[in-house]
Structures are given as structure tokens and as C-alpha cells.
Motif scaffolding. Sequence first.
Motif, short mmCIF file in Angstrom:
data_model
loop_
_atom_site.label_atom_id
_atom_site.label_comp_id
_atom_site.label_asym_id
_atom_site.label_seq_id
_atom_site.Cartn_x
_atom_site.Cartn_y
_atom_site.Cartn_z
N ALA A 1 7.51 -7.67 -5.82
CA ALA A 1 6.60 -6.78 -5.07
C ALA A 1 6.32 -7.35 -3.68
O ALA A 1 6.47 -8.56 -3.44
CB ALA A 1 5.30 -6.61 -5.85
N VAL B 1 3.20 -10.88 -1.77
CA VAL B 1 2.47 -11.90 -2.53
C VAL B 1 2.82 -13.31 -2.06
O VAL B 1 1.99 -14.22 -2.12
CB VAL B 1 2.75 -11.70 -4.04
CG1 VAL B 1 2.06 -12.73 -4.87
CG2 VAL B 1 2.31 -10.31 -4.45
N LEU C 1 -2.96 -8.23 6.33
CA LEU C 1 -1.59 -7.91 6.75
C LEU C 1 -1.03 -8.83 7.86
O LEU C 1 -0.53 -8.35 8.88
CB LEU C 1 -1.51 -6.44 7.20
CG LEU C 1 -1.65 -5.39 6.10
CD1 LEU C 1 -1.70 -3.98 6.69
CD2 LEU C 1 -0.50 -5.48 5.10
N LYS D 1 4.82 3.81 -1.09
CA LYS D 1 4.00 3.01 -2.01
C LYS D 1 2.57 3.54 -2.00
O LYS D 1 1.91 3.59 -0.96
CB LYS D 1 4.02 1.53 -1.61
CG LYS D 1 3.24 0.67 -2.59
CD LYS D 1 3.50 -0.79 -2.34
CE LYS D 1 2.72 -1.66 -3.29
NZ LYS D 1 2.91 -3.08 -2.98
N ILE E 1 -5.27 -4.90 -13.58
CA ILE E 1 -4.99 -3.53 -13.12
C ILE E 1 -3.84 -2.87 -13.90
O ILE E 1 -3.44 -1.74 -13.57
CB ILE E 1 -4.69 -3.47 -11.60
CG1 ILE E 1 -3.33 -4.11 -11.25
CG2 ILE E 1 -5.80 -4.12 -10.81
CD1 ILE E 1 -2.89 -3.79 -9.81
N GLY F 1 1.95 -3.43 -10.95
CA GLY F 1 0.54 -3.71 -11.22
C GLY F 1 0.40 -4.44 -12.54
O GLY F 1 0.50 -3.84 -13.60
N GLY F 2 0.23 -5.74 -12.44
CA GLY F 2 -0.09 -6.54 -13.63
C GLY F 2 1.07 -6.82 -14.56
O GLY F 2 0.86 -7.25 -15.69
N THR G 1 1.74 -10.66 -8.62
CA THR G 1 0.90 -11.80 -9.00
C THR G 1 1.56 -12.71 -10.04
O THR G 1 1.47 -13.94 -9.94
CB THR G 1 -0.45 -11.25 -9.54
OG1 THR G 1 -1.05 -10.45 -8.51
CG2 THR G 1 -1.40 -12.37 -9.91
C1 LIG Z 1 -1.56 -11.93 -1.71
C2 LIG Z 1 -1.05 -10.52 -1.78
C3 LIG Z 1 -0.45 -9.95 -0.65
C4 LIG Z 1 0.04 -8.64 -0.70
N1 LIG Z 1 0.63 -8.11 0.40
C5 LIG Z 1 1.14 -6.83 0.35
C6 LIG Z 1 1.80 -6.27 1.47
O1 LIG Z 1 1.98 -6.89 2.52
N2 LIG Z 1 2.26 -4.99 1.35
C7 LIG Z 1 2.13 -4.24 0.20
O2 LIG Z 1 2.58 -3.10 0.13
N3 LIG Z 1 1.52 -4.78 -0.89
C8 LIG Z 1 1.03 -6.05 -0.84
N4 LIG Z 1 0.41 -6.59 -1.95
C9 LIG Z 1 0.32 -5.77 -3.19
C10 LIG Z 1 1.44 -6.10 -4.17
O3 LIG Z 1 2.72 -5.80 -3.63
C11 LIG Z 1 1.27 -5.30 -5.49
O4 LIG Z 1 1.29 -3.91 -5.19
C12 LIG Z 1 -0.06 -5.61 -6.17
O5 LIG Z 1 -0.36 -6.99 -6.09
C13 LIG Z 1 -0.05 -5.20 -7.66
O6 LIG Z 1 0.99 -5.87 -8.36
P1 LIG Z 1 0.74 -7.23 -9.22
O7 LIG Z 1 -0.42 -6.96 -10.12
O8 LIG Z 1 2.04 -7.46 -9.93
O9 LIG Z 1 0.43 -8.30 -8.21
C14 LIG Z 1 -0.08 -7.89 -1.91
C15 LIG Z 1 -0.66 -8.48 -3.05
C16 LIG Z 1 -1.15 -9.77 -2.99
C17 LIG Z 1 -1.77 -10.35 -4.24
#
Ligand SMILES: Cc1cc2nc3c(=O)[nH]c(=O)nc-3n(C[C@H](O)[C@H](O)[C@H](O)COP(=O)(O)O)c2cc1C
Length: 299
Positions: free
Chosen positions: A13, A16, A66, A156, A211, A234-235, A257
Motif C-alpha cells: 500500500a 507507509v 504528505l 483510492k 479498520i 485496510g488491516g 501497516t
Molecule cells: C504512515 C502512513 C503513511 C501513508 N501514506 C499514504 C500516502 O502517501 N498515500 C495514500 O494513498 N495512502 C497512504 N497511507 C494509507 C495506506 O496506504 C493504507 O490505505 C492504510 O494505511 C490502510 O491500510 P493498512 O491498514 O494495511 O495500513 C499511509 C498510511 C500510513 C500508516
Amino acid sequence: MGSLHLSNPTVLASGVHGSSLEKVLQALRFGAGAAVTKSVGTVPREGYPEPTLVEVGDGMVNAAGLPNPGAKEFSRQLGKLEGKQLPVFVSIFGGDESEFAEVVRTLDRNDFAAYELNLSCPHVAGVGTEIGHSPDLVAKVTKAVRANTKKPVFAKLSPNTDRLIDVASAAVEAGADGLTAVNTVKAFPIDVETGKRALWNGRGGLSGSAIRQVALRCVYDLREEFDVPIMGCGGIATWEDAVRMFLAGADAVQLGTSTLDGFEVFHQINVGIIEYLERKGIARLGELKGGAQSGGTPK
Ligand SMILES: Cc1cc2nc3c(=O)[nH]c(=O)nc-3n(C[C@H](O)[C@H](O)[C@H](O)COP(=O)(O)O)c2cc1C
């Protein structure tokens, strides 16, 4: 997924691991079927001061603001991909359709697979959810991007709206090839010792296990309405989480994450999926897709 062929359905994703392209390439070496870069905008942004990330129960909340090197510098970095035909999605953001279009024009000659439009960052004013909760703005942005590239475009989406389907329709009708669901859930972590906000920005985006059920519901709702490819996000941390996403209707899963504990998770999930398919006598992953959609209650 549409015109894209991934070697497996696990995807890194966006964001992160920060802006480094090296981390994206590393995820591919560790077995991700594709990887999404950190979101990049027209000009360099420093992001917010610390603290930008806080762990909470079964997830974390971030408000990084960002940070990114801007499209020109990022285009130079993407030059490294030339001739490699890697399954890299470039995530882009902007304040309006002309900024999105400018980013695409700056990056598009590079050798990457597809775009992901970040219409859903919950913690930066003027970009992200201000756009992503408005079907009109999403249509404008998607049209502007579509007009400037032949590469596949994924939109997205934000879980922080009751207009998920309207927003997704606007994106698909304006030419998006696929959807990613979801970005983080808007949150406000508080430090009980200081009695203050835990993040510099106050509001941030919740990610991780906390989430997962929300993301599943969003993917389910989207699959009820659309035939386009969907990446569920998400998660997701285990093969069971991934399989549930496919059953809800996803074509691929994105991991954010859970990759902070190491990129081995891609291989673990892929092995788990294969073993599950074998155990159930299912020949193709596609046969799982949307399996939970058919209605009826479990016995
Ligand atoms: C530290 C961090 C930075 C992120 N930066 C971006 C980003 O630049 N662009 C974006 O579309 N999503 C960003 N996200 C969101 C993730 O891509 C993802 O949609 C979200 O964390 C849910 O997925 P997860 O639960 O697997 O982390 C970020 C998430 C985290 C935790």
C-alpha cells in the motif's frame, strides 16, 4: 486486474514506508505482486512536524502531512525503472484537477505500470478527502488524469464518507479503470499523560487491524455495484484477512501497516492463500472473488 497482470494478488500500500522508491522495489523483491509509491504532488512538501505517528491498541494513527519530493524530482527517481517493466503503481495527489494533470504530465513518460489517485488522505486540508468526498470533484480529477495518460488509473477511496458509491461511480464514469478501498479512517488520538493531542496535527488516519472490518464492508459495497478491478486495503495482516477480502469482492489486497514488521508478510500470505485454495479444491483465485456476495445467511 483489467489490463494488468500481477504475479500474485498482494500489493504494498502507498506511503507507509515513506517516499523512498527503494522500499517499493524491496517489497517486490520480497514477493509483493505489485507496489504503490508514496503519494506525490506538484511541488515538494516537508510534511508535518513530529509526532506524526502514534500506536494505538490494534493499529496506529498517522498524520504525516504528505511529505514528498515533488513530481519533478520523483520523475527523476522513476527513471531508475526504465526498461524494467515492474508492477509499480505511482500514487498522486493534488489540490484540484489541474494539479493532478500536471503531476501526470510530469511523470507519465516513465516506465511504471499504473496510477493510483489519492482522493482520500484524511489529514491534509485542500487535498485528499476534500476532493474524495465530492463526486463532482472526483469526476473532474479523474477526467483530467484520464486525458493525460494511457496507463491504467485506480481511484483510492476514503471510508470516511457515506457517499462511497457515488464517489466511486463518479471515478468509474470519468474513466478510472479500477478502485482501491480504502485509505485510513479519520481519528483523533489523545495522550493520557500529557492530556493533549498525541499527533502534531491532532487529526490523523487510523490504519491496521482496527479498520479491517470497515475496509471489508467498503469492498463488499463496491463489489455489489461495480465490475471493475478492486484492490482491498485496510488491516490485512494474514492470509485469512486476504481471503476474506477476495470473498467480499476484491481482486487483490494491499498491505500497509502489517508490512512495518517486515516484507516477509507478502510470502506468508501468498503461501496461505495457495494452501487454502488447495484445501478447498479451488483451481483459480478468481473463483473466490465475491463469494460472500451471493446472499443467504450462514448455517
Ligand atoms: C504512515 C502512513 C503513511 C501513508 N501514506 C499514504 C500516502 O502517501 N498515500 C495514500 O494513498 N495512502 C497512504 N497511507 C494509507 C495506506 O496506504 C493504507 O490505505 C492504510 O494505511 C490502510 O491500510 P493498512 O491498514 O494495511 O495500513 C499511509 C498510511 C500510513 C500508516
